[in-house]
Motif scaffolding. Structure first.
Motif, mmCIF file in Angstrom:
data_model
loop_
_atom_site.group_PDB
_atom_site.id
_atom_site.type_symbol
_atom_site.label_atom_id
_atom_site.label_comp_id
_atom_site.label_asym_id
_atom_site.label_seq_id
_atom_site.Cartn_x
_atom_site.Cartn_y
_atom_site.Cartn_z
ATOM 1 N N SER A 125 0.831 -1.204 0.000
ATOM 2 C CA SER A 125 0.000 0.000 0.000
ATOM 3 C C SER A 125 0.872 1.263 0.000
ATOM 4 N N ALA A 126 1.932 1.242 0.787
ATOM 5 C CA ALA A 126 2.841 2.395 0.833
ATOM 6 C C ALA A 126 3.509 2.603 -0.532
ATOM 7 N N HIS A 127 3.855 1.496 -1.187
ATOM 8 C CA HIS A 127 4.442 1.594 -2.529
ATOM 9 C C HIS A 127 3.452 2.253 -3.491
ATOM 10 N N VAL A 128 2.203 1.809 -3.449
ATOM 11 C CA VAL A 128 1.174 2.372 -4.325
ATOM 12 C C VAL A 128 0.997 3.865 -4.029
ATOM 13 N N ASP A 129 1.152 4.235 -2.753
ATOM 14 C CA ASP A 129 1.010 5.635 -2.355
ATOM 15 C C ASP A 129 2.257 6.476 -2.636
ATOM 16 N N GLY A 130 3.305 5.840 -3.195
ATOM 17 C CA GLY A 130 4.467 6.604 -3.619
ATOM 18 C C GLY A 130 5.716 6.483 -2.769
ATOM 19 N N ASP A 131 5.708 5.649 -1.737
ATOM 20 C CA ASP A 131 6.902 5.470 -0.917
ATOM 21 C C ASP A 131 7.934 4.675 -1.719
ATOM 22 N N GLU A 132 9.051 5.300 -2.028
ATOM 23 C CA GLU A 132 10.061 4.685 -2.882
ATOM 24 C C GLU A 132 10.798 3.538 -2.199
ATOM 25 N N ARG A 133 10.766 3.469 -0.880
ATOM 26 C CA ARG A 133 11.483 2.413 -0.157
ATOM 27 C C ARG A 133 10.636 1.164 0.060
ATOM 28 N N ALA A 134 9.332 1.287 -0.044
ATOM 29 C CA ALA A 134 8.431 0.199 0.343
ATOM 30 C C ALA A 134 8.584 -1.041 -0.527
ATOM 31 N N PHE A 135 8.615 -0.874 -1.829
ATOM 32 C CA PHE A 135 8.730 -2.043 -2.711
ATOM 33 C C PHE A 135 10.092 -2.717 -2.538
ATOM 34 N N ALA A 136 11.128 -1.923 -2.381
ATOM 35 C CA ALA A 136 12.471 -2.480 -2.162
ATOM 36 C C ALA A 136 12.495 -3.326 -0.892
ATOM 37 N N GLU A 137 11.846 -2.878 0.156
ATOM 38 C CA GLU A 137 11.781 -3.644 1.403
ATOM 39 C C GLU A 137 11.003 -4.943 1.199
ATOM 40 N N LEU A 138 9.921 -4.872 0.460
ATOM 41 C CA LEU A 138 9.118 -6.066 0.180
ATOM 42 C C LEU A 138 9.946 -7.101 -0.587
ATOM 43 N N VAL A 139 10.655 -6.665 -1.587
ATOM 44 C CA VAL A 139 11.514 -7.566 -2.367
ATOM 45 C C VAL A 139 12.626 -8.119 -1.485
ATOM 46 N N HIS A 140 13.253 -7.258 -0.711
ATOM 47 C CA HIS A 140 14.341 -7.689 0.182
ATOM 48 C C HIS A 140 13.853 -8.764 1.155
ATOM 49 N N ARG A 141 12.671 -8.588 1.660
ATOM 50 C CA ARG A 141 12.096 -9.506 2.645
ATOM 51 C C ARG A 141 11.861 -10.900 2.072
ATOM 52 N N HIS A 142 11.502 -10.992 0.795
ATOM 53 C CA HIS A 142 11.090 -12.277 0.214
ATOM 54 C C HIS A 142 11.999 -12.765 -0.916
ATOM 55 N N ARG A 143 13.097 -12.098 -1.137
ATOM 56 C CA ARG A 143 13.925 -12.399 -2.307
ATOM 57 C C ARG A 143 14.480 -13.818 -2.332
ATOM 58 N N ASP A 144 14.872 -14.365 -1.192
ATOM 59 C CA ASP A 144 15.465 -15.709 -1.189
ATOM 60 C C ASP A 144 14.471 -16.767 -1.634
ATOM 61 N N ARG A 145 13.273 -16.684 -1.126
ATOM 62 C CA ARG A 145 12.268 -17.690 -1.487
ATOM 63 C C ARG A 145 11.796 -17.503 -2.935
ATOM 64 N N LEU A 146 11.656 -16.255 -3.362
ATOM 65 C CA LEU A 146 11.266 -15.988 -4.750
ATOM 66 C C LEU A 146 12.353 -16.480 -5.703
ATOM 67 N N TRP A 147 13.611 -16.265 -5.332
ATOM 68 C CA TRP A 147 14.720 -16.749 -6.156
ATOM 69 C C TRP A 147 14.703 -18.272 -6.235
ATOM 70 N N ALA A 148 14.471 -18.923 -5.107
ATOM 71 C CA ALA A 148 14.450 -20.398 -5.089
ATOM 72 C C ALA A 148 13.361 -20.940 -6.008
ATOM 73 N N VAL A 149 12.194 -20.322 -5.974
ATOM 74 C CA VAL A 149 11.100 -20.758 -6.846
ATOM 75 C C VAL A 149 11.481 -20.550 -8.313
ATOM 76 N N ALA A 150 12.025 -19.393 -8.624
ATOM 77 C CA ALA A 150 12.413 -19.106 -10.013
ATOM 78 C C ALA A 150 13.501 -20.063 -10.486
ATOM 79 N N LEU A 151 14.502 -20.299 -9.656
ATOM 80 C CA LEU A 151 15.614 -21.163 -10.047
ATOM 81 C C LEU A 151 15.160 -22.599 -10.249
#
Length: 190
Positions: free
Chosen positions: A14-40
């Motif tokens: 929601s913060a990302h949609v509202d324009g917070d530039e850090r919010a999406f980066a934090e979301l990706v950072h939080r879940h990147r390992d599991r998302l990478w594992a699924v992609a790999l």
């Protein structure tokens, strides 16, 4: 106001949609390992997995405002990653001639560093056999098996990620396992 890393996933989106530039980066950072594992595991090739993951991040970034909240944000992200992988597999199917990667899962290799060299060779051989066997499945069966059997998602969670009914996930897993069994049965003896 909460610090950005204390926000729940839904609040970050929601913060990302509202324009917070850090919010999406934090979301990706939080879940990147599991998302990478699924992609790999879905792509079976680190370069292709990285490209699919990048496509998924761009898609999620752009479509964040379309998130309805029907599922968890993590389910939504995983679905986007799986869809990006499946799209890339379908696009590349005709021109696919890349060899299977030597290293399917870097984390597992690092954990196995304390195993003697013969065991490492055996482990790598087994991974190659499993990777080759997974490569013989269609993309839908492979994605279902990766999510349920390798990533530990429940059938219902996998269904949410794949955008299909739980019965479809069960069917894909059943058929995929049936096709894998004769290809990997000899590994059980070792």
């Amino acid at each position: 106001m909460k610090v950005i890393d204390e926000l729940a996933d839904e609040e970050l989106l929601s913060a990302h949609v509202d324009g917070d530039e850090r919010a999406f980066a934090e979301l990706v950072h939080r879940h990147r390992d599991r998302l990478w594992a699924v992609a790999l595991r879905t792509m079976r090739n680190p370069e292709e997995a990285a490209d699919a993951l990048q496509d998924a991040y761009i898609s999620a970034f752009r479509r964040a405002s379309s998130f309805r909240g029907d599922a968890k944000v993590t389910t939504w992200l995983h679905r986007i990653v799986v869809n990006a992988c499946l799209d890339r597999i379908r696009r590349n199917k005709v021109r696919r001639a890349d060899p299977l990667p030597e290293d399917m899962d870097r984390a597992a290799e690092l954990a196995a560093e304390h195993v003697d060299h013969a065991d490492q060779m055996d482990l790598q051989d087994r991974r190659s056999v499993v990777a080759a066997a997974l490569g013989q499945l269609n993309a839908d069966q492979r994605a279902a098996l990766v999510l349920v059997d390798m990533e530990g998602y429940s059938v219902d969670e996998a269904a949410g990620i794949l955008g299909c009914a739980p019965g479809t996930v069960k069917s894909r897993c059943f058929r995929g396992r049936a096709r894998l069994l004769p290809l990997v049965r000899h590994l059980k003896d070792g």
